[in-house]
Design a protein around this motif. Sequence first.
Motif, PDB file in Angstrom:
ATOM      1  N   UNK A  23      14.390  38.821   5.069  1.00 26.68           N
ATOM      2  CA  UNK A  23      13.401  37.892   4.527  1.00 26.68           C
ATOM      3  C   UNK A  23      13.480  36.541   5.219  1.00 26.68           C
ATOM      4  N   UNK A  24      14.606  36.203   5.798  1.00 34.63           N
ATOM      5  CA  UNK A  24      14.780  34.915   6.462  1.00 34.63           C
ATOM      6  C   UNK A  24      14.649  35.036   7.982  1.00 34.63           C
ATOM      7  N   UNK A  25      13.867  36.005   8.431  1.00 34.64           N
ATOM      8  CA  UNK A  25      13.584  36.187   9.847  1.00 34.64           C
ATOM      9  C   UNK A  25      12.080  36.001  10.052  1.00 34.64           C
ATOM     10  N   UNK A  54      12.435  30.729   6.275  1.00 35.30           N
ATOM     11  CA  UNK A  54      13.030  30.829   4.949  1.00 35.30           C
ATOM     12  C   UNK A  54      11.937  31.101   3.925  1.00 35.30           C
ATOM     13  N   UNK A  55      12.127  32.121   3.127  1.00 35.15           N
ATOM     14  CA  UNK A  55      11.209  32.456   2.043  1.00 35.15           C
ATOM     15  C   UNK A  55       9.756  32.590   2.499  1.00 35.15           C
ATOM     16  N   UNK A  56       9.542  33.210   3.638  1.00 34.33           N
ATOM     17  CA  UNK A  56       8.196  33.489   4.100  1.00 34.33           C
ATOM     18  C   UNK A  56       7.461  32.333   4.741  1.00 34.33           C
ATOM     19  N   UNK A  72       7.763  21.953   5.031  1.00 31.76           N
ATOM     20  CA  UNK A  72       7.475  23.379   5.091  1.00 31.76           C
ATOM     21  C   UNK A  72       6.216  23.541   5.929  1.00 31.76           C
ATOM     22  N   UNK A  73       6.219  24.554   6.785  1.00 32.85           N
ATOM     23  CA  UNK A  73       5.078  24.788   7.664  1.00 32.85           C
ATOM     24  C   UNK A  73       4.580  26.223   7.508  1.00 32.85           C
ATOM     25  N   UNK A  74       3.276  26.374   7.639  1.00 33.39           N
ATOM     26  CA  UNK A  74       2.652  27.690   7.576  1.00 33.39           C
ATOM     27  C   UNK A  74       3.222  28.569   8.694  1.00 33.39           C
ATOM     28  N   UNK A  75       3.604  29.799   8.384  1.00 32.25           N
ATOM     29  CA  UNK A  75       4.246  30.639   9.398  1.00 32.25           C
ATOM     30  C   UNK A  75       3.328  31.060  10.549  1.00 32.25           C
TER      31      UNK A  75
END
Length: 87
Positions: A23-25, A54-56, A72-75
Motif C-alpha cells: 500500500x505504501x508503494x 503513503x495511503x494512496x 499531500x499530492x495527487x498520485x
Amino acid sequence: MNRLAAVVLCGVILIGASTMARADQPGPDWMPIEQVNAKVLQSGYSQVTKLEADDGRWEGEGIKKGRRMDFRADPKTGVIVSEKLDD
C-alpha cells in the motif's frame, strides 16, 4: 487456541503485513517521484525534504516561504491537494 486456528491467524497476519507494505508503494499509473518533486517546487516550495508514497497518495515535507510544511499530492497529477504547517 487450537493448532488450526493458530495457523490461520498467522496466515492472516502475514497477508495483512504484505498488503500494508504494498500500500505504501507507488501504483503503476502514478506520476514518477521526480516529476512530483518538480511540481511541488513549481508550486512555491523552495525545498522538498521528504517525499514518499503513503495511503494512496504522495506525502511529503518541505520549505515554503521559509516555513516547514507537510503536504499531500495527487498520485496521478502531482498537484498538491492539501498542506499544513509541520508540527
